[in-house]
Scaffold this motif. Sequence first.
Motif, short mmCIF file in Angstrom:
data_model
loop_
_atom_site.label_atom_id
_atom_site.label_comp_id
_atom_site.label_asym_id
_atom_site.label_seq_id
_atom_site.Cartn_x
_atom_site.Cartn_y
_atom_site.Cartn_z
N GLY A 1 0.81 -1.21 0.00
CA GLY A 1 0.00 0.00 0.00
C GLY A 1 0.83 1.26 0.00
N ILE A 2 2.15 1.11 -0.24
CA ILE A 2 3.02 2.28 -0.16
C ILE A 2 3.21 3.00 -1.51
CG2 ILE A 2 4.21 1.48 1.90
CD1 ILE A 2 6.53 0.58 0.12
N GLU A 3 2.57 2.51 -2.56
CA GLU A 3 2.58 3.24 -3.83
C GLU A 3 1.57 4.38 -3.72
OE1 GLU A 3 1.97 2.65 -8.62
OE2 GLU A 3 2.05 0.88 -7.34
N LEU A 4 2.03 5.61 -3.97
CA LEU A 4 1.18 6.78 -3.74
C LEU A 4 0.60 7.36 -5.03
CD1 LEU A 4 3.27 8.73 -1.11
CD2 LEU A 4 1.31 7.23 -0.72
N VAL A 5 -0.55 7.99 -4.87
CA VAL A 5 -1.18 8.80 -5.90
C VAL A 5 -1.19 10.22 -5.35
CG1 VAL A 5 -3.29 9.25 -7.19
CG2 VAL A 5 -2.61 6.89 -6.69
N TRP A 6 -0.57 11.14 -6.06
CA TRP A 6 -0.51 12.55 -5.65
C TRP A 6 -1.55 13.34 -6.44
CZ3 TRP A 6 2.80 14.27 -1.84
CH2 TRP A 6 3.80 13.40 -1.45
N GLU A 7 -2.22 14.28 -5.75
CA GLU A 7 -3.27 15.08 -6.39
C GLU A 7 -3.23 16.52 -5.90
OE1 GLU A 7 -7.59 13.38 -7.44
OE2 GLU A 7 -6.88 12.89 -5.43
N SER A 8 -3.57 17.44 -6.78
CA SER A 8 -3.76 18.84 -6.42
C SER A 8 -5.25 19.16 -6.53
CB SER A 8 -2.97 19.75 -7.36
OG SER A 8 -3.32 21.11 -7.14
N SER A 9 -5.76 19.89 -5.55
CA SER A 9 -7.18 20.28 -5.61
C SER A 9 -7.42 21.31 -6.70
CB SER A 9 -7.65 20.82 -4.26
OG SER A 9 -6.95 22.02 -3.94
N THR B 1 -4.83 29.30 -3.75
CA THR B 1 -4.63 28.31 -2.71
C THR B 1 -5.14 26.96 -3.20
OG1 THR B 1 -4.92 29.98 -0.99
CG2 THR B 1 -5.16 27.69 -0.31
N ALA B 2 -4.38 25.91 -2.93
CA ALA B 2 -4.78 24.55 -3.31
C ALA B 2 -4.28 23.58 -2.25
CB ALA B 2 -4.21 24.19 -4.67
N THR B 3 -4.85 22.40 -2.24
CA THR B 3 -4.47 21.35 -1.31
C THR B 3 -3.83 20.20 -2.08
OG1 THR B 3 -6.28 21.93 0.18
CG2 THR B 3 -5.34 19.73 0.43
N ILE B 4 -2.70 19.72 -1.57
CA ILE B 4 -2.02 18.55 -2.14
C ILE B 4 -2.39 17.35 -1.28
CG2 ILE B 4 0.19 17.46 -2.65
CD1 ILE B 4 -0.45 19.87 -4.45
N THR B 5 -2.79 16.27 -1.94
CA THR B 5 -3.15 15.04 -1.23
C THR B 5 -2.33 13.89 -1.76
OG1 THR B 5 -5.42 15.83 -0.95
CG2 THR B 5 -5.06 13.46 -0.66
N ALA B 6 -1.79 13.10 -0.84
CA ALA B 6 -1.09 11.86 -1.19
C ALA B 6 -1.93 10.72 -0.62
CB ALA B 6 0.31 11.83 -0.59
N SER B 7 -2.33 9.79 -1.47
CA SER B 7 -3.14 8.66 -1.00
C SER B 7 -2.52 7.35 -1.49
CB SER B 7 -4.58 8.78 -1.47
OG SER B 7 -4.66 8.85 -2.87
N LYS C 1 -4.76 8.48 3.47
CA LYS C 1 -4.27 9.66 2.75
C LYS C 1 -3.79 10.73 3.72
CE LYS C 1 -8.66 10.18 1.21
NZ LYS C 1 -9.64 10.64 0.26
N ALA C 2 -3.06 11.68 3.17
CA ALA C 2 -2.59 12.84 3.94
C ALA C 2 -2.67 14.06 3.05
CB ALA C 2 -1.16 12.63 4.41
N THR C 3 -2.89 15.23 3.67
CA THR C 3 -2.94 16.50 2.93
C THR C 3 -1.97 17.48 3.55
OG1 THR C 3 -4.77 17.28 4.26
CG2 THR C 3 -5.33 16.25 2.16
#
Length: 85
Positions: free
Chosen positions: A41-49, A69-75, A83-85
């Motif tokens: 489960g350590i492969e991440l998907v990164w996203e910007s809001s 302003t935007a939020t970055i999320t790694a899941s 996930k974390a933001t």
Amino acid sequence: VTVNNYINITSITLSKTELTLKPTELETLTAMFAPEDANWGIELVWESSDPNVVSVTAAGIVVGRLPGTATITASSKEFPNVKAT
């Protein structure tokens, strides 16, 4: 031959929780996993809001684009609720 069980990721913590960037400025975010010995489960998907404001690469490199302003999320790819933001 010994085959060990998978150890699932349970949480993600990012190296920084706030960033202030100028357009074209780069910052690399690092993800830490719990438990530390997780191997599944350590492969991440990164996203910007809002990719118009800030983009993020698959390696966690954040790039400032336009003011805002935007939020970055790694899941986790395997466990999307982790996930974390």
